[in-house]
Design a protein around this motif. Structure first.
Motif, PDB file in Angstrom:
ATOM      1  N   ILE A 213       0.790  -1.229   0.092  1.00  6.11           N
ATOM      2  CA  ILE A 213      -0.047   0.059   0.043  1.00  6.11           C
ATOM      3  C   ILE A 213       0.939   1.339   0.024  1.00  6.11           C
ATOM      4  O   ILE A 213       0.590   2.257  -0.640  1.00  6.11           O
ATOM      5  CB  ILE A 213      -0.999  -0.250   1.318  1.00  6.11           C
ATOM      6  CG1 ILE A 213      -1.849  -1.301   0.832  1.00  6.11           C
ATOM      7  CG2 ILE A 213      -1.677   1.277   1.367  1.00  6.11           C
ATOM      8  CD1 ILE A 213      -2.873  -1.574   2.055  1.00  6.11           C
ATOM      9  N   ALA A 214       1.988   1.338   0.936  1.00  4.30           N
ATOM     10  CA  ALA A 214       2.983   2.342   0.612  1.00  4.30           C
ATOM     11  C   ALA A 214       3.306   2.607  -0.552  1.00  4.30           C
ATOM     12  O   ALA A 214       3.524   3.718  -0.929  1.00  4.30           O
ATOM     13  CB  ALA A 214       4.078   2.191   1.791  1.00  4.30           C
ATOM     14  N   ALA A 215       3.672   1.580  -1.220  1.00  5.60           N
ATOM     15  CA  ALA A 215       4.347   1.827  -2.731  1.00  5.60           C
ATOM     16  C   ALA A 215       3.476   2.200  -3.761  1.00  5.60           C
ATOM     17  O   ALA A 215       3.762   2.746  -4.820  1.00  5.60           O
ATOM     18  CB  ALA A 215       4.676   0.293  -3.096  1.00  5.60           C
ATOM     19  N   VAL A 216       1.998   2.388  -3.367  1.00 11.15           N
ATOM     20  CA  VAL A 216       1.447   2.881  -4.293  1.00 11.15           C
ATOM     21  C   VAL A 216       1.499   4.493  -4.389  1.00 11.15           C
ATOM     22  O   VAL A 216       1.342   5.158  -5.517  1.00 11.15           O
ATOM     23  CB  VAL A 216      -0.347   2.809  -3.698  1.00 11.15           C
ATOM     24  CG1 VAL A 216      -1.246   3.444  -4.775  1.00 11.15           C
ATOM     25  CG2 VAL A 216      -0.568   1.465  -3.889  1.00 11.15           C
ATOM     26  N   VAL A 217       2.024   5.019  -2.972  1.00  9.15           N
ATOM     27  CA  VAL A 217       2.183   6.416  -3.340  1.00  9.15           C
ATOM     28  C   VAL A 217       3.450   6.652  -4.352  1.00  9.15           C
ATOM     29  O   VAL A 217       2.968   7.797  -5.121  1.00  9.15           O
ATOM     30  CB  VAL A 217       2.814   7.050  -1.799  1.00  9.15           C
ATOM     31  CG1 VAL A 217       3.165   8.154  -1.801  1.00  9.15           C
ATOM     32  CG2 VAL A 217       1.545   6.693  -0.793  1.00  9.15           C
ATOM     33  N   PRO A 218       4.634   6.365  -4.091  1.00  7.40           N
ATOM     34  CA  PRO A 218       5.438   6.662  -5.347  1.00  7.40           C
ATOM     35  C   PRO A 218       5.066   6.619  -6.617  1.00  7.40           C
ATOM     36  O   PRO A 218       5.421   7.075  -7.642  1.00  7.40           O
ATOM     37  CB  PRO A 218       6.900   5.979  -5.018  1.00  7.40           C
ATOM     38  CG  PRO A 218       6.564   5.030  -3.908  1.00  7.40           C
ATOM     39  CD  PRO A 218       5.308   5.392  -3.285  1.00  7.40           C
ATOM     40  N   ILE A 219       4.304   5.282  -6.913  1.00  9.06           N
ATOM     41  CA  ILE A 219       3.678   5.021  -8.291  1.00  9.06           C
ATOM     42  C   ILE A 219       2.864   6.000  -8.679  1.00  9.06           C
ATOM     43  O   ILE A 219       2.897   6.586  -9.677  1.00  9.06           O
ATOM     44  CB  ILE A 219       3.013   3.690  -8.197  1.00  9.06           C
ATOM     45  CG1 ILE A 219       4.129   2.494  -7.949  1.00  9.06           C
ATOM     46  CG2 ILE A 219       2.118   3.288  -9.449  1.00  9.06           C
ATOM     47  CD1 ILE A 219       3.290   1.016  -7.686  1.00  9.06           C
ATOM     48  N   VAL A 220       2.099   6.632  -7.915  1.00  8.19           N
ATOM     49  CA  VAL A 220       0.976   7.640  -8.223  1.00  8.19           C
ATOM     50  C   VAL A 220       1.892   9.012  -8.426  1.00  8.19           C
ATOM     51  O   VAL A 220       1.342   9.601  -9.349  1.00  8.19           O
ATOM     52  CB  VAL A 220      -0.146   7.921  -7.279  1.00  8.19           C
ATOM     53  CG1 VAL A 220      -0.879   9.013  -7.650  1.00  8.19           C
ATOM     54  CG2 VAL A 220      -0.944   6.476  -7.321  1.00  8.19           C
ATOM     55  N   ASN A 221       2.588   9.236  -7.658  1.00  5.21           N
ATOM     56  CA  ASN A 221       3.435  10.480  -7.746  1.00  5.21           C
ATOM     57  C   ASN A 221       4.263  10.365  -9.045  1.00  5.21           C
ATOM     58  O   ASN A 221       4.404  11.455  -9.509  1.00  5.21           O
ATOM     59  CB  ASN A 221       4.242  10.584  -6.540  1.00  5.21           C
ATOM     60  CG  ASN A 221       3.700  11.041  -5.514  1.00  5.21           C
ATOM     61  OD1 ASN A 221       2.600  11.793  -5.450  1.00  5.21           O
ATOM     62  ND2 ASN A 221       4.350  11.159  -4.040  1.00  5.21           N
ATOM     63  N   ASN A 222       4.920   9.443  -9.220  1.00  2.00           N
ATOM     64  CA  ASN A 222       5.999   9.346 -10.453  1.00  2.00           C
ATOM     65  C   ASN A 222       5.404   8.983 -11.660  1.00  2.00           C
ATOM     66  O   ASN A 222       6.120   8.794 -12.720  1.00  2.00           O
ATOM     67  CB  ASN A 222       7.341   8.681 -10.067  1.00  2.00           C
ATOM     68  CG  ASN A 222       7.773   9.402  -8.644  1.00  2.00           C
ATOM     69  OD1 ASN A 222       7.241  10.370  -8.319  1.00  2.00           O
ATOM     70  ND2 ASN A 222       8.520   8.504  -7.992  1.00  2.00           N
ATOM     71  N   GLY A 223       4.222   7.973 -11.530  1.00  2.00           N
ATOM     72  CA  GLY A 223       3.780   7.362 -12.657  1.00  2.00           C
ATOM     73  C   GLY A 223       4.373   5.846 -12.457  1.00  2.00           C
ATOM     74  O   GLY A 223       5.465   5.521 -12.084  1.00  2.00           O
TER      75      GLY A 223
END
Lengths: 449, 321
Positions: A213-223
């Motif tokens: 779930i935490a990894a979703v943050v950089p995925i959405v931020n950086n694509g």
């Protein structure tokens, strides 16, 4: 230099608090998702990122999300599995303890993608102090308008509840977790139906690990594509590894997937080599339930290629000569460690944690523990080793949930790769020098006091 | 409709049928044994793992075999599915393992157990188990508990099939017992040793596949194979009143529900019928209950006897050790 996505700001003082977290670009992914993206677009980014479940099984997260049934008029739930109890794994605890807001941010973004208006964080019972940390972070998020009704004026409502477990390893299994969350006895459910169709309170549910779930943050931020650029093949992004055992620098490391195992053990950037410069004997690469590998097989695959920290490379060779990345609990043992004693510690754990629902696991785990105890006590015979092998073979794959497999694999791999040690115990029990991982940890703990 | 092949025999069954039900439709030769599944109890099954079967072809659409053995009682058939049960060595091996696990902590007290003769675990271990035992560790034991004035719980014999829990949940007003503790320390209990007091509690005895729950009005009265089963009924305002009376001489020693060919109760009966009506005059007798020729209960009761094969010294030598 390794890129850090989750632990980038871990050293910033006060990162646990909302203000500092926000000043370091926190909650940007929620803003981006709620204001500029549709839920399906978020799911699409996660799919593109190639993110795989960080809890152990490594199932593609985007695919898991897209399996979620979306019937009209039925609520959907996101449940965060923070019941981290695998021996050797402590990455989720570290993450929640130090950057609780990262998890909350991921929860809100993921819930938006899934259309869930309520989500739960199921925290392991022993982590009572983390519950306080999370509760405090949730209160701050409510106060600043990131939770509750109409988040940041976007019209999206979301509530997060923290639910403490009662200290059962089995409640880390997703269906047992849901049973426990519903207030029932934490027994795994028989699948199908899968949680994506009938989960919490019979509603469609996604259960994801804290790190996922935490990894979703950089995925959405950086694509998603930027995330997928890190790593090798189907192992994309970064992974938290909990390194422990006979190494100079135990702790949680964020690595880019694809680092060679040899570099991870010996490089100063990571584990820093074996304690007292002894010889490496064996490694449990992904938490206690994955097969143990001797030094020659963990550093190089059976084909002689260097082994990398990826899902595929660690699994190269199947269970005969390979292992699994699992949850990333990297336990290193030097030449002084006793594999038999270590296996006894693991087996005792699985015996204690079996829920008792299905017979192979309920009876078999206890039986294996008794036999190992007998061997350690010097009363074993060589037929006991064969018996152990036969018992694990009859548990594996025949149980309701993966706990049976988790109990069987360490036994199978220890006998497969270290049969000579069992035979030494059986033939010359009094000459065995017992230094186990367990004893080592115990010594360290008492030394610090 | 779905076409499913079990051990080479094809059958068409309605969608939503489980593999076990389909196998039972074909007949007892291909039906996997069960310990925890009970056809009259919803969500039962899946725990004991004796009914594991191998699916060698998933369905017509997706012909891949299933990677693991599946519990046939909880897996629905798909059109074109191919299942092997008795013919699969993998299944036989796993089943022998399950029997061994079930017997690991089960006491070998059949000579003093009231269930002997109609015990599913006896049948299972005879058909699928090994001759020898590979464990010499102490078995776990529990104190006997009286749950109510008519039922005794002897947890030492329990195999944790959860059937009695499902009975209490599904046919009585409120469940006051369940499973406490975990792993091999789990036990069926009323927690604070409360009595189970409701009109249908006696059905827990009938669904128990082993001798863990026994009828206190029948305990140690007789071996079941010395009693003669007779179908009877009475007008009962609580249940169907269809029962089996177990006679020894002219006395009714016990009353049970009627069990089908799989040993599962056909209709649940109330405690008044079971425990209080033990006179022939209370009942309308229907006739002798048919008991399978293979059951020990049928011994000495029927004219057509099949004599066992006389063993020669060569046969004895050929027995596995």
């Amino acid at each position: 230099m390794q890129r850090k996505l989750l632990l980038e700001h871990i050293d910033v003082p006060g990162i646990q608090t909302y203000d500092v977290y926000r000043s370091k670009g926190g909650y940007a992914s929620v803003e981006k998702a709620l204001k500029t993206m549709t839920p399906d677009a978020v799911t699409e980014e996660v799919k593109k990122s190639g993110l795989r479940g960080r809890g152990g099984a490594g199932f593609p997260t985007g695919m898991k999300w897209s399996f979620l049934a979306k019937p009209e008029g039925v609520p959907r739930y996101l449940v965060c599995n923070a019941d981290e109890s695998e021996p050797g794994t402590f990455k989720d605890r570290y993450l929640m303890e130090h950057i609780p807001h990262l998890l909350l941010e991921g929860m809100i973004t993921a819930s938006f993608a899934l259309g869930a208006h309520t989500s739960y964080i199921y925290v392991r019972g022993e982590f009572f102090y983390i519950i306080r940390i999370l509760e405090k972070a949730i209160a701050e998020a409510y106060k600043n308008g990131w939770l509750g009704k109409n988040i940041q004026g976007s019209g999206f409502d979301h509530d997060i509840y923290v639910h403490p477990g009662a200290g059962a390893y089995i409640c880390g299994e997703e269906t047992a977790l849901l049973e426990s969350l519903e207030g029932k006895r934490g027994n795994p459910r028989i699948k199908p139906p899968f949680p994506a169709v009938k989960g919490l309170y019979d509603c469609p549910t996604v259960v994801n690990n804290v790190e996922t779930i935490a990894a979703v943050v950089p995925i959405v931020n950086n694509g998603g594509e930027a995330y997928a650029a890190i790593g090798i093949g189907k192992s994309t992004g970064t992974k938290l590894i909990s390194a422990s055992g006979h190494i100079k620098k135990p702790g949680v490391y964020e690595i880019e997937l694809g680092v060679p195992v040899e570099e991870f053990i010996y490089s100063d950037a990571f584990c820093g080599g074996i304690l007292n410069d002894k010889k490496l004997k064996a490694v449990v690469a992904g938490g206690s339930s994955v097969p143990i590998l001797p030094a020659e097989l963990i550093l190089k695959t059976a084909n002689g290629e260097p082994r990398l920290m990826t899902y595929e490379s660690l699994a190269d060779g199947g269970f005969a000569t390979g292992t699994m990345l699992g949850s990333g609990g990297f336990i290193v043992m030097d030449e002084s460690a006793s594999i038999v004693h270590n296996l006894y510690t693991f087996t005792r754990f699985y015996h204690h944690e079996s829920c008792g629902q299905c017979s192979p696991c309920r009876e078999g785990t206890g039986w294996m523990e008794k036999i190992l105890h007998k061997i350690l006590d010097g009363h074993g015979s060589s037929t006991d080793i064969d018996l152990l092998w036969d018992i694990q073979r009859k548990i594996e794959g025949n149980t309701i949930c993966p706990l049976g497999d988790a109990a069987a694999w360490p036994v199978a791999s220890a006998i497969r790769h270290f049969r000579h040690e069992f035979e030494a115990y059986v033939n010359h029990p009094k000459q065995q020098h017992v230094v186990s991982y367990y004893d080592h940890c115990h010594n360290l703990a008492t030394a610090e006091v | 409709m779905a076409k499913v092949t079990i051990d080479g025999i094809e059958i068409d069954v309605p969608d939503g049928t489980t593999i076990l039900q389909a196998a039972r439709m074909i007949g007892p030769e291909v039906a996997p044994p069960t310990m925890c599944y009970h056809s009259k109890l919803k969500t039962s099954g899946g725990y004991c793992r004796t009914c594991l079967v191998e699916v060698t072809k998933g369905s017509e659409k997706d012909p891949r075999p299933m990677p693991k053995l599946v519990a046939s009682c909880r897996t629905n058939v798909m059109d074109g599915m191919v299942v092997t049960n008795g013919l699969s060595e993998k299944v036989q091996d796993a089943r022998a393992g399950v029997v061994e696990f079930l017997l690991l902590n089960h006491p070998l007290d059949c000579p003093i157990c009231d269930q002997a003769g109609e015990c599913h675990l006896q049948d299972l271990s005879y058909e699928h188990g090994h001759y020898n035992t590979r464990t010499d560790f102490e078995r776990r034991t529990f104190e006997k508990i009286d749950i109510g004035d008519t039922i005794q719980l002897h947890m030492t014999r329990c195999i944790l099939c959860y059937r009695c829990v499902k009975v209490a949940e599904q046919i009585t007003d409120g469940r006051v017992h369940g499973v406490i503790n975990r792993g091999d320390a789990s036990e069926i209990s009323t927690y604070i040793k409360e009595a189970i007091d409701n009109d249908f509690s006696g059905n827990m005895i009938d669904v128990c596949p082993v001798g863990a729950l026994t009828d206190k009005t029948f305990r140690f009265k007789s071996r079941v194979w010395f009693t003669k089963p007779v179908d009877a009924h009475r007008d009962c305002d609580k249940c169907s009143g269809k029962v089996v009376l177990w006679y020894k001489g002219d006395d009714v020693l016990r009353v049970t529900g009627r069990k089908d060919q799989w040993g599962e109760v056909e209709e649940f009966i109330c405690n008044t019928c079971r425990f209080d009506k033990k006179k022939t005059s209370d009942w309308t007798i229907e006739g002798v209950r048919e008991i399978s020729r293979h059951s020990v209960i049928s011994a000495n009761k029927y004219k057509k006897l099949v004599k066992p094969k006389r063993l020669t010294i060569n046969d004895i030598k050929a027995l596995p050790e």
